[in-house]
Design an enzyme around this catalytic site. Structure first.
Site, mmCIF file in Angstrom:
data_model
loop_
_atom_site.group_PDB
_atom_site.id
_atom_site.type_symbol
_atom_site.label_atom_id
_atom_site.label_comp_id
_atom_site.label_asym_id
_atom_site.label_seq_id
_atom_site.Cartn_x
_atom_site.Cartn_y
_atom_site.Cartn_z
ATOM 1 N N HIS A 1 0.842 -1.208 0.000
ATOM 2 C CA HIS A 1 0.000 0.000 0.000
ATOM 3 C C HIS A 1 0.876 1.256 0.000
ATOM 4 O O HIS A 1 0.596 2.216 -0.724
ATOM 5 C CB HIS A 1 -0.888 0.057 1.251
ATOM 6 C CG HIS A 1 -1.903 -1.031 1.380
ATOM 7 N ND1 HIS A 1 -2.059 -1.767 2.525
ATOM 8 C CD2 HIS A 1 -2.845 -1.489 0.507
ATOM 9 C CE1 HIS A 1 -3.056 -2.636 2.365
ATOM 10 N NE2 HIS A 1 -3.541 -2.486 1.151
ATOM 11 N N LYS B 1 -16.326 -8.095 7.354
ATOM 12 C CA LYS B 1 -15.699 -8.916 8.382
ATOM 13 C C LYS B 1 -15.198 -8.001 9.502
ATOM 14 O O LYS B 1 -14.949 -6.822 9.276
ATOM 15 C CB LYS B 1 -14.545 -9.698 7.767
ATOM 16 C CG LYS B 1 -13.918 -8.896 6.657
ATOM 17 C CD LYS B 1 -13.008 -9.598 5.747
ATOM 18 C CE LYS B 1 -12.455 -8.516 4.896
ATOM 19 N NZ LYS B 1 -11.818 -8.244 3.955
ATOM 20 N N ARG C 1 -1.668 -6.446 -8.067
ATOM 21 C CA ARG C 1 -0.462 -7.215 -7.733
ATOM 22 C C ARG C 1 -0.227 -8.333 -8.726
ATOM 23 O O ARG C 1 0.899 -8.623 -9.098
ATOM 24 C CB ARG C 1 -0.594 -7.817 -6.332
ATOM 25 C CG ARG C 1 -0.588 -6.793 -5.233
ATOM 26 C CD ARG C 1 -1.098 -7.367 -3.951
ATOM 27 N NE ARG C 1 -2.474 -7.825 -4.116
ATOM 28 C CZ ARG C 1 -3.268 -8.204 -3.131
ATOM 29 N NH1 ARG C 1 -2.814 -8.231 -1.907
ATOM 30 N NH2 ARG C 1 -4.511 -8.581 -3.354
#
Ligand code: PNS
Length: 166
Positions: free
Chosen positions: A24, A48, A97
């Site tokens: 990040h 979550k 990524r």
């Protein structure tokens, strides 16, 4: 001849950041070099249960970028495009990524474009050494006693250590 002035290009880099990783950080630094300002927008109501509260995640990111004047940190809830438009941003930044990220990111980018055609999603790739890092793996490896140095900023390692010892 003088150039016509254009409004500053504000980019929003949204995510859960639970916690911030060096992947990040790499994307934020790249974004800060390209855009006039980049807002790291931390999602408040993640599905979550997060390990770090939204306040903790914001404090970590602010501390890492305290010397970067064009990096701002904020929180948002609800639709990302509504938040980005409320900030008058013209760009959404997302990191890519690996090919496995692509499908989900492609869907989100096109849905966001459907919702807000004026907002452009820009994908950026982190440095190769960060392509396998995710917040989820960092938490799992650290909580099970594995080494994560070099993969997260030192403050994240400190805060994770404090969580583990609780
Ligand atoms: O770091 P993450 O968890 O992959 O980030 C996902 C995030 C926060 C970018 C995404 O879940 C999001 O934009 N949530 C806000 C709600 C929204 O706008 N959903 C529609 C996306 S097309």
């Amino acid at each position: 001849m003088s150039q016509p002035s254009r409004p500053g290009r504000l980019a929003v880099y949204p995510g859960s950041f639970d916690p911030l990783t060096n992947g990040h950080v790499d994307i934020i630094e790249r974004g800060a070099r390209i855009f006039d300002a980049i807002v790291v927008a931390v999602l408040g109501n993640v599905d979550k249960t997060p390990l770090f509260s939204v306040e903790e995640r914001v404090a970590i990111i602010k501390s890492v970028f305290k010397d970067a004047p064009n990096v701002q940190v904020d929180t948002f809830d609800g639709l990302l495009v509504d938040y980005a438009q409320s900030k008058h941003a013209s760009i959404l930044v997302r990191g890519l990524r690996a090919v496995s990220d692509f499908e989900y990111e492609f869907q989100m980018a096109l849905m966001n474009r459907h919702l807000a055609p004026g907002l452009e999603t820009v994908f950026m790739m982190p440095a190769e050494q960060y392509t396998y890092i995710s917040s989820r793996l960092i938490k799992e490896v650290f909580m099970l006693g594995g080494a994560i140095d070099g993969l997260v900023p030192p403050i994240v390692e400190e805060r994770l250590r404090a969580k583990r010892s609780k």
